[in-house]
Design an enzyme around this catalytic site. Structure first.
Site, mmCIF file in Angstrom:
data_model
loop_
_atom_site.group_PDB
_atom_site.id
_atom_site.type_symbol
_atom_site.label_atom_id
_atom_site.label_comp_id
_atom_site.label_asym_id
_atom_site.label_seq_id
_atom_site.Cartn_x
_atom_site.Cartn_y
_atom_site.Cartn_z
ATOM 1 N N LYS A 182 4.288 -15.064 3.954
ATOM 2 C CA LYS A 182 4.484 -15.909 2.765
ATOM 3 C C LYS A 182 6.002 -16.081 2.620
ATOM 4 O O LYS A 182 6.605 -15.771 1.586
ATOM 5 C CB LYS A 182 3.836 -15.216 1.549
ATOM 6 C CG LYS A 182 3.798 -16.020 0.281
ATOM 7 C CD LYS A 182 2.829 -17.169 0.316
ATOM 8 C CE LYS A 182 2.920 -17.978 -0.963
ATOM 9 N NZ LYS A 182 2.301 -19.308 -0.849
ATOM 10 N N ASP A 225 -11.560 -9.867 5.790
ATOM 11 C CA ASP A 225 -12.836 -9.934 5.051
ATOM 12 C C ASP A 225 -13.336 -11.370 5.042
ATOM 13 O O ASP A 225 -14.525 -11.633 5.231
ATOM 14 C CB ASP A 225 -12.659 -9.449 3.601
ATOM 15 C CG ASP A 225 -13.021 -7.971 3.442
ATOM 16 O OD1 ASP A 225 -12.864 -7.222 4.424
ATOM 17 O OD2 ASP A 225 -13.456 -7.574 2.340
ATOM 18 N N TYR A 261 0.832 -1.213 0.000
ATOM 19 C CA TYR A 261 0.000 0.000 0.000
ATOM 20 C C TYR A 261 0.859 1.253 0.000
ATOM 21 O O TYR A 261 0.439 2.307 -0.481
ATOM 22 C CB TYR A 261 -0.911 0.028 1.239
ATOM 23 C CG TYR A 261 -1.939 -1.062 1.243
ATOM 24 C CD1 TYR A 261 -1.584 -2.365 1.556
ATOM 25 C CD2 TYR A 261 -3.260 -0.795 0.930
ATOM 26 C CE1 TYR A 261 -2.520 -3.379 1.559
ATOM 27 C CE2 TYR A 261 -4.210 -1.799 0.929
ATOM 28 C CZ TYR A 261 -3.831 -3.085 1.251
ATOM 29 O OH TYR A 261 -4.761 -4.093 1.242
ATOM 30 N N ASP A 302 -5.804 -7.434 5.191
ATOM 31 C CA ASP A 302 -6.977 -6.887 4.508
ATOM 32 C C ASP A 302 -7.846 -8.040 3.994
ATOM 33 O O ASP A 302 -9.060 -8.099 4.225
ATOM 34 C CB ASP A 302 -6.479 -6.009 3.339
ATOM 35 C CG ASP A 302 -7.571 -5.149 2.742
ATOM 36 O OD1 ASP A 302 -8.721 -5.241 3.198
ATOM 37 O OD2 ASP A 302 -7.280 -4.383 1.806
ATOM 38 N N ASP A 325 -1.651 -18.610 2.485
ATOM 39 C CA ASP A 325 -2.608 -19.455 1.756
ATOM 40 C C ASP A 325 -3.180 -20.536 2.675
ATOM 41 O O ASP A 325 -4.391 -20.797 2.672
ATOM 42 C CB ASP A 325 -1.964 -20.063 0.497
ATOM 43 C CG ASP A 325 -0.502 -20.439 0.676
ATOM 44 O OD1 ASP A 325 0.050 -20.196 1.767
ATOM 45 O OD2 ASP A 325 0.090 -21.000 -0.262
#
Ligand code: NAD
Length: 366
Positions: A189, A249, A142, A245, A221
Site C-alpha cells: 500500500k 482467505d 502483528y 492474511d 486494494d
C-alpha cells in the site's frame, strides 16, 4: 528414512483434521518404508487451560527438536467474545512463528478441476488458476508495538518492517517463480504507508538480481479486486503479514473452500505445516470439517521438509482421485452431489487412505 514429527493439534477442528493428516503420514510411511516417529504437544486454548501459557516451554522444546511439525489451528469462542482477556490462544501461534524463525508462509492456491462448480466464482474465470502466495510471517502490525493510550479510548498497532525481512522473503518468492511462470506480484500500500514504500523499494532492489523474472507491483486494494476478477493473471504473489492474511482467505474461494488450502511456514530451522483455516467453532465436534487442507499440508511437509517428492505427489493424486470419484465434504459439495457421496471428516480420510493403498512403489524403494 527416519524422521521425527511433532503433531500440534491445537483447538477446535484443529484436532479433527490433524487426526486425518497423521493417518496419511502413517500410510505413506507404510507404503514407502519410512520410519516416522510422532510426538504430541499442546498450544492455544488447551495449553492455557493446562498451564496458563498458550505456548508452554515443553512444547517449544519439542518443536525445536524435531524434523517437521504438523499443526491444526488455535482459537476458542471464549477469547473471541472477550477482548479484555490478556492471555490468548493466538499469542502462542505468533510466539511459535517468532521463536522458530518461520518468516515465510507459502500458500499454494490451486483449484482442482472437480471443484470448479463448488466456488462462488464463475468456472470460466477460475479454470487454470494456480497462484503461490508468500505471506511474510514475523513482522508487520502483528509484532509491532501495540497498546492503549492512557484514557483507554485510543489504541495503536505499529506497522513495522525492516529491510532484511523484506529481502529474505523477496528472494524466496523470486526463486519460486523460477520454477513456475516467472512472474512475481508484490502487493503493498505504497501510496499511503511508509513501511510499504520500504517494501516496494526493497523488492525492486531484490528483483534486479532476478532479470529473468517479471516483477509487478500492485496496491492491496486493487490486488483484492483482481484476484476475483482475473485470478489467472497471478503466478507468485509476495506480501506482508496483514495483507497476506486477508488476501489468502479471499483466495480460498478460488480453491472452493477454506477447507482445501494448505500452507507451509519455513525459515531458519524446522518447517511447520498447517491448513490456512482456523479452529472453526461453528462446526467443531460435528465431525464435518474438511480434512483435505490438513492432508495437503502433509504433502507440503513431505516435499519441503523431507524432500520426498514422490510421496508428496502420491498424496496430491489421492486427493485428486477422491474428488474425481465424486466424494466431497459438505463445504465443497454443490447441489449435484448425491447424499451418499457427502463424507464426514474421518470417512473422507478413509477414502484418501484407500486411494493411497493403490500406489505402486518402485522396487528400488520398496
Ligand atoms: P475459521 O477459518 O475457523 O472459519 C471460517 C469459516 O470457514 C467457518 O464458517 C468455518 O466453519 C469454515 N471452515 C474453516 N475450516 C473449515 C474446514 N476444514 N472444513 C469446513 N469448513 C471450514 O475462521 P474464524 O471463524 O474467523 O475463526 C475461528 C477461530 O479460529 C478464531 O478463534 C480465530 O482466532 C481462529 N483462527 C486461527 C487460525 C490459526 O490457528 N492459524 C487462523 C484463523 C483463525
Amino acid at each position: 528414512m527416519r524422521k521425527r514429527i511433532v503433531i500440534l493439534p491445537g483447538d477446535g477442528i484443529g484436532k479433527e483434521v490433524t487426526t486425518e493428516g497423521k493417518r496419511v503420514l502413517e500410510k505413506i510411511a507404510e507404503i514407502f518404508s519410512h520410519q516416522f516417529e510422532y510426538d504430541y504437544a499442546t498450544i492455544g486454548h488447551d495449553a492455557i487451560e493446562a498451564t496458563g501459557n498458550s505456548l508452554p516451554d515443553g512444547t517449544l522444546t519439542k518443536l525445536k527438536n524435531c524434523d517437521a511439525i504438523l499443526f491444526g489451528a488455535v482459537g476458542h469462542p471464549k477469547y473471541d467474545n472477550d477482548p479484555t482477556l490478556k492471555v490468548r490462544p493466538e499469542q502462542g501461534l505468533l510466539k511459535m512463528r517468532k521463536e522458530l524463525g518461520l518468516y515465510a508462509n507459502l500458500r499454494p492456491i490451486k483449484l482442482f478441476d472437480e471443484l470448479l462448480s463448488a466456488s462462488s466464482i464463475k468456472p470460466e474465470i477460475l479454470k487454470g488458476s494456480d497462484i503461490l502466495f508468500f505471506r511474510e510471517l514475523t513482522g508487520d502490525v502483528y509484532f509491532g508495538e501495540k497498546g492503549r493510550k492512557d484514557d483507554g479510548k485510543t489504541a495503536f498497532d505499529l506497522m513495522i518492517y525492516h529491510k532484511y525481512e523484506v529481502e529474505r522473503i523477496g528472494h524466496k518468492a523470486f526463486q519460486a517463480a523460477r520454477t513456475r511462470k516467472k512472474k512475481v506480484t508484490s502487493v503493498d500500500k505504497a501510496n499511503v504507508l511508509e513501511s510499504s514504500r520500504l517494501w516496494r523499494e526493497t523488492m525492486q532492489e531484490v528483483g534486479k538480481q532476478y532479470p529473468d523474472i517479471q516483477l509487478e507491483h500492485q496496491f492491496v486494494d486493487s490486488a483484492a479486486m483482481k484476484l476475483i476478477q482475473n485470478p489467472r493473471s497471478f503466478d507468485v504473489v509476495v506480501t506482508g503479514n496483514l495483507f497476506g492474511d486477508i488476501l489468502t482467505d479471499e483466495a480460498s474461494q478460488i480453491a472452493g473452500s477454506m477447507g482445501m488450502l494448505a500452507s507451509a511456514s519455513v525459515g531458519d530451522s524446522v518447517g511447520l505445516y498447517e491448513p490456512i483455516h482456523g479452529s472453526a467453532h461453528d462446526i467443531t465436534g460435528k465431525g464435518i470439517a474438511n480434512p483435505l487442507a490438513s492432508i495437503l499440508s502433509v504433502a507440503l511437509l513431505l516435499d519441503i521438509s523431507f524432500g520426498m517428492k514422490e510421496e508428496a505427489e502420491a498424496v496430491i493424486k489421492a486427493v485428486e482421485q477422491t474428488l474425481k470419484n465424486g466424494y466431497r465434504t459438505v463445504d465443497i459439495a454443490d447441489s449435484a452431489i448425491p447424499k451418499d457421496k457427502i463424507l464426514n471428516t474421518s470417512t473422507m480420510g478413509n477414502q484418501i487412505l484407500k486411494e493411497l493403498s493403490m500406489v505402486n512403489v518402485p522396487i528400488s524403494q520398496s
